[in-house]
Design an enzyme around this catalytic site. Structure first.
Site, PDB file in Angstrom:
ATOM      1  N   SER A 140       0.848  -1.183   0.000  1.00  0.00           N
ATOM      2  CA  SER A 140       0.000   0.000   0.000  1.00  0.00           C
ATOM      3  C   SER A 140       0.883   1.232   0.000  1.00  0.00           C
ATOM      4  O   SER A 140       2.053   1.183   0.407  1.00  0.00           O
ATOM      5  CB  SER A 140      -0.887  -0.007   1.256  1.00  0.00           C
ATOM      6  OG  SER A 140      -1.489   1.243   1.471  1.00  0.00           O
ATOM      7  N   TYR A 153      -2.433  -0.785  11.062  1.00  0.00           N
ATOM      8  CA  TYR A 153      -2.319  -1.173   9.657  1.00  0.00           C
ATOM      9  C   TYR A 153      -1.082  -0.528   9.027  1.00  0.00           C
ATOM     10  O   TYR A 153      -0.324  -1.186   8.297  1.00  0.00           O
ATOM     11  CB  TYR A 153      -3.586  -0.747   8.919  1.00  0.00           C
ATOM     12  CG  TYR A 153      -3.609  -1.090   7.451  1.00  0.00           C
ATOM     13  CD1 TYR A 153      -3.943  -2.368   7.023  1.00  0.00           C
ATOM     14  CD2 TYR A 153      -3.327  -0.126   6.483  1.00  0.00           C
ATOM     15  CE1 TYR A 153      -3.982  -2.687   5.669  1.00  0.00           C
ATOM     16  CE2 TYR A 153      -3.364  -0.434   5.129  1.00  0.00           C
ATOM     17  CZ  TYR A 153      -3.692  -1.711   4.728  1.00  0.00           C
ATOM     18  OH  TYR A 153      -3.734  -2.012   3.394  1.00  0.00           O
ATOM     19  N   LYS A 157       2.184  -2.375   7.317  1.00  0.00           N
ATOM     20  CA  LYS A 157       2.585  -2.154   5.930  1.00  0.00           C
ATOM     21  C   LYS A 157       4.021  -1.635   5.848  1.00  0.00           C
ATOM     22  O   LYS A 157       4.777  -2.010   4.942  1.00  0.00           O
ATOM     23  CB  LYS A 157       1.627  -1.181   5.245  1.00  0.00           C
ATOM     24  CG  LYS A 157       0.251  -1.766   4.970  1.00  0.00           C
ATOM     25  CD  LYS A 157       0.328  -3.005   4.067  1.00  0.00           C
ATOM     26  CE  LYS A 157      -1.032  -3.594   3.776  1.00  0.00           C
ATOM     27  NZ  LYS A 157      -0.970  -4.827   2.965  1.00  0.00           N
TER      28      LYS A 157
END
Length: 336
Positions: A140, A153, A157
Site C-alpha cells: 500500500s 495497519y 505495511k
C-alpha cells in the site's frame, strides 16, 4: 514455464485477494485460496471452476505459522509445486491510537505483517530448492506514509516493506532465481470498510480517488509474471503520496492532520451491527459472502490506472508520470 501455474493467494475470500484469485483462475492457473471464512472461499472456488479453472479452498489463519506451513504442504500434495505465492490477507482497526487495545494492535500486526512473513517462509523453503518461483506482497502507499486512524495497519505495511527489501537483498546476494516484489495499492473499493473493527462515529470509507479490485488484481498478475521489479505502483494517489512524503513530509503531516479524519468517513453514522473480522471471519457460517467489491460502486471507482501502465513500462514515462503526480499533490496540499 508452460502450462497452468500453481498459485497460492492468501486473503482470497474477499476484496483484493478475492479479485486476484479469480483473475489467476480465469487465465487457467491452479489456484489455492486461503482465508478463514468459508462462505467467501467456497464462492471464489465456484467462480474459478465455472470458468474452467482449478481451485482448492484451504481454510487457515495466516497469523499462525503452523497453519500456513500446513497450507503449503497440502497445496503441493494436491496441486503440485508452488510457482507463485501472493500475500494479500489483512485485517485492521479504524480508530484513534488511544482507542486501540493492545491485543487488537497485536492481532493486526500478526495478520498483516507476520502473516506475510509466514507465507513467505513457507513459499521460500520450497521455491529455493527448485531455484524458481515468485512471491508477491500486496502492499500500500501506507507502506511509506502513515495516516491517522490506521496506526496498526500502517505499522504492518511499513514492516512488510522493510522485510521485503531485506529479503530481496539476500536473494540477490545468493544469486537465487526466486523473486519477490511488492504491489503498492491506492484506495480500493473492497468490503474492508464494512467488516473491520471500527470505533469511528461515521461509516469508514476509502480516500478518493478509489480504484476497483480488478485494477489491483491486474497489477498483481503482472507482478507475478515480471517479479524482477522491486515494486509496482498503482494509482496516481499512490505515486503522489510516495513522492510528496519524500519531498515534504512535514507538510504532509500537517495536511493529513487537518483532512485525514474527515476524508476517511462518510456523512452516514456507522452501523452498530457492522461485523468485525479482527478475531472471527465476517463470512463464517452465520455470515455471508462479501465478494471482491465494497459498497462504493456508486462512487464510480476507477477500472484503469495510467500509473500502473507507467510502472510496467518504466523509464521516461514512469518518471514523467511520477513527477506530475508529485507536483499535483504538493500543489493541492498548499492550496488547502
Amino acid at each position: 514455464m508452460t502450462g497452468p501455474r500453481v498459485v497460492v493467494v492468501t486473503g482470497a475470500s474477499g476484496g483484493v485477494g478475492r479479485a486476484c484469485a479469480e483473475a489467476f483462475g480465469r487465465r487457467g492457473d491452479k489456484v489455492a485460496l486461503v482465508a478463514r471464512g468459508s462462505k467467501g472461499l467456497d464462492a471464489a472456488a465456484k467462480t474459478i471452476e465455472a470458468c474452467g479453472g482449478t481451485a482448492l479452498a484451504v481454510p487457515a489463519d495466516v497469523a499462525h505459522a503452523d497453519e500456513v506451513e500446513g497450507v503449503a504442504e497440502r497445496v503441493e500434495a494436491e496441486l503440485g509445486p508452488i510457482d507463485v505465492w501472493v500475500n494479500a490477507a489483512f485485517t485492521s482497526v479504524f480508530a484513534p491510537f488511544d482507542r486501540v487495545e493492545p491485543d487488537e494492535f497485536r492481532r493486526v500486526v500478526e495478520v498483516d505483517l507476520l502473516g506475510y512473513v509466514y507465507g513467505t517462509m513457507a513459499a521460500l523453503a520450497r521455491m529455493k530448492r527448485r531455484n524458481r518461483g515468485a512471491i508477491v506482497q500486496v502492499g500500500s502507499a501506507l507502506a511509506y506514509r502513515g495516516i491517522p486512524l490506521q496506526t496498526a495497519y500502517c505499522a504492518a505495511k511499513h514492516g512488510i516493506q522493510g522485510f521485503t527489501e531485506a529479503l530481496r537483498c539476500e536473494l540477490l546476494h545468493e544469486g537465487s532465481a526466486v523473486r519477490t516484489t511488492m504491489v503498492q495499492l491506492p484506495a480500493v473499493n473492497t468490503p474492508q470498510f464494512s467488516w473491520v473493527l471500527s470505533r469511528l462515529p461515521r461509516q469508514a470509507q476509502p480516500v478518493a480517488p478509489i480504484y476497483q479490485p480488478e485494477v489491483a488484481a491486474k497489477a498483481v498478475l503482472y507482478a507475478a509474471d515480471h517479479p524482477k521489479r522491486r515494486e509496482y505502483w498503482v494509482g496516481g494517489s499512490t505515486v503522489g503520496t510516495l513522492i510528496a512524503n519524500a519531498v515534504a513530509p512535514g507538510l504532509l503531516d500537517r495536511y493529513l492532520a487537518r483532512t485525514g479524519f474527515k476524508s476517511q468517513q462518510t456523512d452516514q453514522p456507522r452501523d452498530p451491527r457492522q461485523p468485525a473480522n479482527l478475531w472471527e471471519p465476517a463470512d463464517d457460517e452465520s455470515g455471508h459472502d462479501f465478494g471482491a467489491h465494497g459498497q462504493f460502486d456508486e462512487d464510480d471507482p476507477k477500472y484503469r490506472s495510467p500509473q500502473l501502465w507507467a510502472s510496467q513500462h518504466h523509464g521516461v514515462l514512469a518518471l514523467a508520470g511520477a513527477a506530475v503526480a508529485a507536483t499535483a499533490a504538493v500543489v493541492r496540499m498548499r492550496m488547502r
